[in-house]
Design a protein around this motif. Structure first.
Motif, short mmCIF file in Angstrom:
data_model
loop_
_atom_site.label_atom_id
_atom_site.label_comp_id
_atom_site.label_asym_id
_atom_site.label_seq_id
_atom_site.Cartn_x
_atom_site.Cartn_y
_atom_site.Cartn_z
N ARG A 1 0.87 -1.18 0.00
CA ARG A 1 0.00 0.00 0.00
C ARG A 1 0.90 1.23 0.00
N ASP A 2 1.02 1.89 -1.15
CA ASP A 2 1.91 3.05 -1.30
C ASP A 2 3.32 2.68 -0.85
N ASP A 3 3.83 3.34 0.19
CA ASP A 3 5.18 3.04 0.68
C ASP A 3 5.16 2.11 1.88
N GLU A 4 4.04 1.44 2.11
CA GLU A 4 3.91 0.55 3.26
C GLU A 4 3.69 -0.89 2.82
N LEU A 5 4.13 -1.81 3.66
CA LEU A 5 3.84 -3.23 3.47
C LEU A 5 2.91 -3.62 4.61
N TRP A 6 1.71 -4.09 4.26
CA TRP A 6 0.76 -4.56 5.26
C TRP A 6 0.90 -6.07 5.37
N VAL A 7 1.21 -6.53 6.58
CA VAL A 7 1.41 -7.95 6.84
C VAL A 7 0.24 -8.43 7.70
N GLU A 8 -0.56 -9.34 7.14
CA GLU A 8 -1.67 -9.93 7.89
C GLU A 8 -1.11 -11.10 8.69
N ASP B 1 -6.30 -16.10 18.92
CA ASP B 1 -7.38 -15.21 19.33
C ASP B 1 -7.86 -14.34 18.18
N GLY B 2 -7.16 -14.35 17.05
CA GLY B 2 -7.59 -13.55 15.92
C GLY B 2 -6.43 -13.10 15.04
N ARG B 3 -6.67 -12.04 14.28
CA ARG B 3 -5.70 -11.54 13.31
C ARG B 3 -5.39 -10.08 13.57
N PHE B 4 -4.24 -9.64 13.06
CA PHE B 4 -3.91 -8.23 13.10
C PHE B 4 -3.10 -7.87 11.87
N ILE B 5 -3.01 -6.57 11.62
CA ILE B 5 -2.23 -6.06 10.50
C ILE B 5 -1.01 -5.34 11.05
N LEU B 6 0.15 -5.77 10.61
CA LEU B 6 1.41 -5.12 10.95
C LEU B 6 1.77 -4.20 9.79
#
Length: 152
Positions: free
Chosen positions: A50-57, A76-81
């Motif tokens: 995403r633009d200059d970011e890397l979203w890690v699920e 317990d679930g998921r998060f985005i780093l």
């Protein structure tokens, strides 16, 4: 022997995080936890640029005494780093395990199998990718003349 029992995160990171804050609490209300530092880890599920970011699920998984994600189906679930300035995203391959000492930055709602899911978002102060080989190095081994067995 002592180094084999040491946490994988730096002492500085461990002093800064709120050890009483659980991922479950963050998942319930990410915006209320905004700005707090937490240690969390798990298995990488997917990546998105995403633009200059890397979203890690990441699928959260319990951490052992060294802060290494356990090999388990428990979560317990998921998060985005959210990572900035990553030049080689291939090192964050799905299936790799990761541990983060990071700041909760809010939430984002995205679909999972046609259902809306609220992901807490985080930016790392420190993060460690766990190599698959490290799991075998930490297991006790028995040696005999014919083979090496890894004990779990």
């Amino acid at each position: 022997i002592v180094a084999g029992c040491a946490p994988i995160l730096s002492n500085r990171s461990l002093r800064e995080v709120d050890q009483s804050l659980t991922f479950r609490e963050v998942l319930k209300n990410p915006n209320a936890c905004k700005g707090k530092l937490i240690v969390v880890g798990g298995r990488i599920l997917s990546l998105a640029k995403r633009d200059d970011e890397l979203w890690v699920e990441v699928l959260q998984q319990p951490l052992d005494g060294r802060y290494i994600p356990e090999i388990t189906d428990s979560s317990d679930g998921r998060f985005i780093l959210v990572l900035k300035g990553i030049t080689n995203p291939d090192t964050y391959a799905p299936g790799r395990r990761i541990t983060i000492a990071g700041e909760v930055t809010g939430e984002i709602v995205m679909p999972i199998n046609k259902m809306s899911y609220t992901y807490p978002t985080m930016t790392p102060r420190e993060h460690i990718l766990i190599l698959p080989e490290n799991y075998y190095e930490m297991s006790p081994r028995l040696h005999n003349n014919s083979a090496t067995r890894v004990m779990k």
